[in-house]
Each structure stands twice: as C-alpha cells, then as structure tokens.
Design an enzyme around this catalytic site. Sequence first.
Site, PDB file in Angstrom:
ATOM      1  N   SER A  58      -7.613   2.391  -8.179  1.00  0.00           N
ATOM      2  CA  SER A  58      -6.265   2.036  -8.626  1.00  0.00           C
ATOM      3  C   SER A  58      -6.033   0.554  -8.315  1.00  0.00           C
ATOM      4  O   SER A  58      -5.991   0.166  -7.149  1.00  0.00           O
ATOM      5  CB  SER A  58      -5.217   2.894  -7.913  1.00  0.00           C
ATOM      6  OG  SER A  58      -5.389   4.253  -8.247  1.00  0.00           O
TER       7      SER A  58
ATOM      8  N   GLU B 158      -3.731  -3.619  -5.240  1.00  0.00           N
ATOM      9  CA  GLU B 158      -4.200  -2.837  -4.086  1.00  0.00           C
ATOM     10  C   GLU B 158      -5.464  -3.432  -3.470  1.00  0.00           C
ATOM     11  O   GLU B 158      -5.606  -3.438  -2.251  1.00  0.00           O
ATOM     12  CB  GLU B 158      -4.434  -1.376  -4.513  1.00  0.00           C
ATOM     13  CG  GLU B 158      -4.674  -0.457  -3.339  1.00  0.00           C
ATOM     14  CD  GLU B 158      -4.484   1.003  -3.706  1.00  0.00           C
ATOM     15  OE1 GLU B 158      -5.423   1.780  -3.501  1.00  0.00           O
ATOM     16  OE2 GLU B 158      -3.394   1.354  -4.183  1.00  0.00           O
TER      17      GLU B 158
ATOM     18  N   ARG C  48      -0.667   2.969   1.977  1.00  0.00           N
ATOM     19  CA  ARG C  48      -1.744   2.040   1.608  1.00  0.00           C
ATOM     20  C   ARG C  48      -1.654   0.730   2.384  1.00  0.00           C
ATOM     21  O   ARG C  48      -1.898  -0.345   1.844  1.00  0.00           O
ATOM     22  CB  ARG C  48      -1.749   1.764   0.093  1.00  0.00           C
ATOM     23  CG  ARG C  48      -1.905   2.989  -0.774  1.00  0.00           C
ATOM     24  CD  ARG C  48      -3.220   3.726  -0.505  1.00  0.00           C
ATOM     25  NE  ARG C  48      -3.232   4.990  -1.222  1.00  0.00           N
ATOM     26  CZ  ARG C  48      -2.856   6.140  -0.662  1.00  0.00           C
ATOM     27  NH1 ARG C  48      -2.464   6.183   0.603  1.00  0.00           N
ATOM     28  NH2 ARG C  48      -2.882   7.249  -1.345  1.00  0.00           N
TER      29      ARG C  48
END
Length: 378
Positions: free
Chosen positions: A250, A370, A166
């Site tokens: 998320s 995130e 990520r």
Amino acid sequence: MPEVTPVPLSTLTTLRTGGLPARAIEARTADELVAVLRDLWSGGEPWLVVGGGSNLFVGDEPFDGTVVLVRSSGIEELPGSRPDTVRLRVQAGHDWDALVAETVSRGLAGIEAMSGIPGTVGAAPVQNVGAYGQEIVQTLAEVELLDEGTGELSTVPASELGLGFRTSVLKQHYGSVAERPGVIVSVTLELARVGDEERPIAGAQLRGALGLDADAAVSLRWIRDHVLATRARKGMVLDAEDPDTWSAGSFFQNAIVSEAFARTLPQECPKWPLGPVLDPVTVIPLAAFDGVVPPPVAERREVKVSAAWLIEHAGLSRGFRFPRSRAGLSTKHTLALTNRGRATAAEIAELARFVQSRVQSEFGLLLQPEPVLVNVEL
C-alpha cells in the site's frame, strides 16, 4: 563482516527502483549487524539498512553511502508471561512470512492474519505492520534496539515505542526524522498457545475479510491459507511474474482524520472509528455531592478512512497510468503503485503526486506515503 559487490537498489527493493550504492556490507548475525552500524556511525558516512526492501522507495541517482544488508535469522523460544503463552525472540533479518508460517505450524496465535506481508521481522515494529485487524502492537513484547545516537544496544519494551497506526517512534515519516533513530536487532513476540483446533475468531474485520459468520470456528492454518489467497487476489503477495506485485504494498496510508472531518466525506466511504465508544461514569463522593452532576467531557475521537476508496472515487481506476509511462496503479488494487517494468523512480513519483492532487482536490485530504523515501521527493 563481509563486504559484497554493490548492486543497484532496484534489485533489492520490491518497487524495483534505486541507483547503485557506493558500498554494500552483508550482516549475517546480530553481532555483525551491531558492529558494522557502530563503525558506520562513528565515521559519519551515509548508510541505509535494507532487509526485504518492501517498504522503500529509492530515487534513481547513485546512493553515495553504504547499504547494510540485514541477513540475520533465527527463532529462540522463551517462556511466556502466562502458562498459555510463549515468547519468540526473532532475529531482525528473518523473513516475516516465514515467521508467520512457523508460528502457525507450532499452533501459536497472534500474527496469522499478517500472512503474506513481505519484508523482514526487524522492519515490522517500525511501522507497526498489520492486516485484517491484527497489528504487531498486539503481540510485541520488546525489541533489542541499537541506538544511533549512542551506539548502545538495549532492550526496549513495546510500551516505549509509541506504536500507533502504521507508525512508531522509530519510523522516519516523509518530511521528518525518526523521534528515536536506531536499528532493531531482534524482536520478541508473545503469542498464545492454541494448537491446531478450530476456534471462533474475535476480530470483526478479519471475519469480514474472510467471509466468516460471528460464530464460525476455524484453525490457524485455515486463516493463513485464506489470507494468502485474499492477498494474492489483490496483488499483495510477491510474484516475480506478476507486475501488480512489483510495488511497496500500500503506497498511501489509510488516512486518520477527526470525527468532524470524517462526517464531511461521502457516507459510503468506508470508515473505522479508532477506539471504543464508552459511556463515561462519574463517581462523586456522597459527602461532596451538592445535587449537581457535571456534564460529561466531550472526547475528540479519530476515524480511519479508506485511502483506496478515496483514490477510486477521485476518478482513478485500477490500472491507471499516464501514456508511455512504465508506472501505474495495480490492476487489482488502487492503493498499490506498481512498476510495470523498468519504471524509474521519477515516473512513480509523478504518478504518486497526481494521485495525491486528485484526492486532495476532490475530498480536501492529502494522502501520506507509507514507504520510506530515499533520495526521492513527492
């Protein structure tokens, strides 16, 4: 480059927060995107690129700058590096899930497990999007990148983007700036030609998510349909009628920790070692062998741990929310912070800080957000 009437960023982001920008410009082609960004950068005014708005958490105050709406689209087919592959060059504003659907219909494998991920293609390499064992790093060949520092447009191979879990050199992490600031104009993927035939699935994570045995054979279409159904059950497919999907996906990253720290967590906490365990092989020329074999060098390994599990076992259940707050954890998936209807960014930030504090108090680990945070702090 048409300037359009500004609307609140809450109407342009899936988390539904954000104030009114001073100006908005719609870039419908790659050339328009390059031209408007060069103009903004030369003037030094604040700017924000918005594609699908699915990875942004924007504060309540007005945005004193220009929002660039990336609306470019299109897919160009190019020869692959091998006879059994094909390359697709896709414009940055193209809808990601529409691309996945197109690849499945063409019988091209490599991104089918990432069905249902919201957002645009240009945003995908920035945080190396992934799901169920597939990540864009596995199929990304190159990107066209407009460099913020120089204004130059160049083709950058995937190997130079620092793609990790990520993350990439293009991502602005919370509390820091991107290592290589710029905007992606197009993305080129290399995908395998497999057609519509059923075939075994190599990834254990994808097989587990879909309930497949190791020797099961399924088609790309079957995978896409079942991934979409699985994501929908978790509230991870956008639905205008379902507040559980009014989120940035998320909100917290699955944590990457050392192997030693991972052993301090409860045994039942889901953990995924990063990288294969290989027995080191030492080659010693016969002429140089003195009868002593040097001990192997210990390799430090990292482990990915489930943020959702940590949240749940820190005492925060699905649907948790403060009294009278319009922000809450999804009723389907604790990793998603959701806007239950007209929640402010302040309400969502308050909930995020509480989740962080509970997990840190219980397990000694600070979860990292995130999405990209704009005009808001945790």
